[in-house]
Design a protein around this motif. Structure first.
Motif, PDB file in Angstrom:
ATOM      1  N   ALA A  30       0.856  -1.187   0.000  1.00 16.68           N
ATOM      2  CA  ALA A  30       0.000   0.000   0.000  1.00 16.68           C
ATOM      3  C   ALA A  30       0.892   1.237   0.000  1.00 16.68           C
ATOM      4  O   ALA A  30       1.832   1.325   0.789  1.00 16.68           O
ATOM      5  CB  ALA A  30      -0.897   0.003   1.225  1.00 16.68           C
ATOM      6  N   THR A  31       0.606   2.165  -0.896  1.00 18.84           N
ATOM      7  CA  THR A  31       1.362   3.412  -0.900  1.00 18.84           C
ATOM      8  C   THR A  31       0.549   4.477  -0.172  1.00 18.84           C
ATOM      9  O   THR A  31      -0.683   4.437  -0.153  1.00 18.84           O
ATOM     10  CB  THR A  31       1.664   3.926  -2.318  1.00 18.84           C
ATOM     11  OG1 THR A  31       0.466   4.428  -2.915  1.00 18.84           O
ATOM     12  CG2 THR A  31       2.275   2.835  -3.188  1.00 18.84           C
ATOM     13  N   SER A  32       1.240   5.415   0.396  1.00 14.36           N
ATOM     14  CA  SER A  32       0.581   6.619   0.885  1.00 14.36           C
ATOM     15  C   SER A  32       0.204   7.449  -0.336  1.00 14.36           C
ATOM     16  O   SER A  32       0.732   7.237  -1.432  1.00 14.36           O
ATOM     17  CB  SER A  32       1.539   7.418   1.765  1.00 14.36           C
ATOM     18  OG  SER A  32       1.834   6.706   2.936  1.00 14.36           O
ATOM     19  N   GLY A  33      -0.679   8.401  -0.141  1.00 14.84           N
ATOM     20  CA  GLY A  33      -1.030   9.294  -1.237  1.00 14.84           C
ATOM     21  C   GLY A  33       0.197  10.058  -1.697  1.00 14.84           C
ATOM     22  O   GLY A  33       0.947  10.589  -0.887  1.00 14.84           O
ATOM     23  N   GLN A  34       0.402  10.081  -2.997  1.00  9.13           N
ATOM     24  CA  GLN A  34       1.555  10.769  -3.575  1.00  9.13           C
ATOM     25  C   GLN A  34       1.097  12.069  -4.220  1.00  9.13           C
ATOM     26  O   GLN A  34       0.120  12.093  -4.964  1.00  9.13           O
ATOM     27  CB  GLN A  34       2.239   9.879  -4.615  1.00  9.13           C
ATOM     28  CG  GLN A  34       2.819   8.605  -4.033  1.00  9.13           C
ATOM     29  CD  GLN A  34       3.870   8.909  -2.987  1.00  9.13           C
ATOM     30  OE1 GLN A  34       4.857   9.576  -3.265  1.00  9.13           O
ATOM     31  NE2 GLN A  34       3.649   8.427  -1.774  1.00  9.13           N
ATOM     32  N   CYS A  54       3.171  11.942  -9.652  1.00  9.96           N
ATOM     33  CA  CYS A  54       2.625  11.052  -8.613  1.00  9.96           C
ATOM     34  C   CYS A  54       2.816   9.591  -9.008  1.00  9.96           C
ATOM     35  O   CYS A  54       3.241   8.760  -8.198  1.00  9.96           O
ATOM     36  CB  CYS A  54       1.129  11.300  -8.416  1.00  9.96           C
ATOM     37  SG  CYS A  54       0.658  12.902  -7.764  1.00  9.96           S
ATOM     38  N   ASN A  57       6.371   8.483  -8.794  1.00  8.58           N
ATOM     39  CA  ASN A  57       6.703   8.204  -7.398  1.00  8.58           C
ATOM     40  C   ASN A  57       6.169   6.834  -6.975  1.00  8.58           C
ATOM     41  O   ASN A  57       6.837   6.091  -6.248  1.00  8.58           O
ATOM     42  CB  ASN A  57       6.142   9.303  -6.485  1.00  8.58           C
ATOM     43  CG  ASN A  57       6.842  10.632  -6.673  1.00  8.58           C
ATOM     44  OD1 ASN A  57       7.916  10.718  -7.264  1.00  8.58           O
ATOM     45  ND2 ASN A  57       6.221  11.691  -6.179  1.00  8.58           N
ATOM     46  N   ILE A  61       8.160   3.545  -5.424  1.00  3.46           N
ATOM     47  CA  ILE A  61       7.768   2.831  -4.201  1.00  3.46           C
ATOM     48  C   ILE A  61       7.574   1.345  -4.506  1.00  3.46           C
ATOM     49  O   ILE A  61       8.042   0.479  -3.759  1.00  3.46           O
ATOM     50  CB  ILE A  61       6.490   3.448  -3.606  1.00  3.46           C
ATOM     51  CG1 ILE A  61       6.766   4.879  -3.158  1.00  3.46           C
ATOM     52  CG2 ILE A  61       5.961   2.592  -2.452  1.00  3.46           C
ATOM     53  CD1 ILE A  61       5.509   5.702  -2.917  1.00  3.46           C
ATOM     54  N   THR A 114      -2.559  19.922   1.261  1.00  3.63           N
ATOM     55  CA  THR A 114      -1.766  20.689   2.222  1.00  3.63           C
ATOM     56  C   THR A 114      -1.298  22.035   1.687  1.00  3.63           C
ATOM     57  O   THR A 114      -1.069  22.951   2.469  1.00  3.63           O
ATOM     58  CB  THR A 114      -0.543  19.885   2.668  1.00  3.63           C
ATOM     59  OG1 THR A 114       0.201  19.490   1.503  1.00  3.63           O
ATOM     60  CG2 THR A 114      -0.957  18.644   3.440  1.00  3.63           C
ATOM     61  N   GLU A 121      -3.710  13.989  -6.038  1.00 10.49           N
ATOM     62  CA  GLU A 121      -3.029  13.052  -5.143  1.00 10.49           C
ATOM     63  C   GLU A 121      -3.473  11.654  -5.538  1.00 10.49           C
ATOM     64  O   GLU A 121      -4.646  11.437  -5.850  1.00 10.49           O
ATOM     65  CB  GLU A 121      -3.381  13.319  -3.681  1.00 10.49           C
ATOM     66  CG  GLU A 121      -2.627  12.421  -2.720  1.00 10.49           C
ATOM     67  CD  GLU A 121      -2.793  12.823  -1.259  1.00 10.49           C
ATOM     68  OE1 GLU A 121      -2.521  11.977  -0.391  1.00 10.49           O
ATOM     69  OE2 GLU A 121      -3.187  13.965  -0.982  1.00 10.49           O
ATOM     70  N   GLU A 123      -2.976   7.316  -4.648  1.00 14.12           N
ATOM     71  CA  GLU A 123      -2.459   6.219  -3.841  1.00 14.12           C
ATOM     72  C   GLU A 123      -2.739   4.911  -4.564  1.00 14.12           C
ATOM     73  O   GLU A 123      -3.646   4.831  -5.394  1.00 14.12           O
ATOM     74  CB  GLU A 123      -3.101   6.221  -2.447  1.00 14.12           C
ATOM     75  CG  GLU A 123      -4.597   6.097  -2.458  1.00 14.12           C
ATOM     76  CD  GLU A 123      -5.235   6.290  -1.088  1.00 14.12           C
ATOM     77  OE1 GLU A 123      -4.702   7.047  -0.271  1.00 14.12           O
ATOM     78  OE2 GLU A 123      -6.282   5.685  -0.865  1.00 14.12           O
TER      79      GLU A 123
END
Length: 133
Positions: A30-34, A54, A57, A61, A114, A121, A123
């Protein structure tokens, strides 16, 4: 991994599957949100460029775990407005162009991230067969 696209419901809108069946003996990643953040701290302009970053990235991962985009079973994406949907989908479809077993996919519109420069974003969830590890 088996894509699930029943003929008894409307087909997917784009390059994804309605569902994915994962057989036993798979490791999950599982990836975090990129976000579209480059190594130098820059943020490309536009949803397509941010989504491409994204996804790059996510490639990194997955590679860290010995996996690849062919192992992705689900993509969840978030954009800050309808005007960003087409750019995201173009990047996603290009990223999946050589993938034969398409993942499930969800795209949601959210109020923001953010920093206001971010408009996308993404994931991912991947499943790697035991024999591939």
């Amino acid at each position: 991994m088996t894509p699930l696209t029943p003929v008894t419901i409307p087909p997917p809108f784009a390059r994804y599957a309605h569902g994915v069946h994962v057989a036993p003996r798979h490791a999950l990643i599982a990836t975090s949100g990129q976000l579209g953040l480059a190594m130098d701290g820059s943020i490309p302009e536009g949803a397509e460029a941010q989504a491409a970053l994204c996804l790059a990235n996510i490639d990194a991962i997955l590679a860290e775990a010995g996996a690849a985009r062919d192992h992705v079973i689900r993509l969840n994406a978030f954009v800050t407005g309808r005007e960003h949907m087409a750019g995201y989908m173009a990047a996603r479809d290009a990223w999946l162009a050589q993938v034969t077993s398409l993942p499930a996919s969800t795209l949601m519109i959210v109020s923001g991230f953010t920093r206001p420069e971010f408009v996308v974003e993404i994931e991912a969830l991947a499943a790697v067969p035991a024999e591939a590890r």
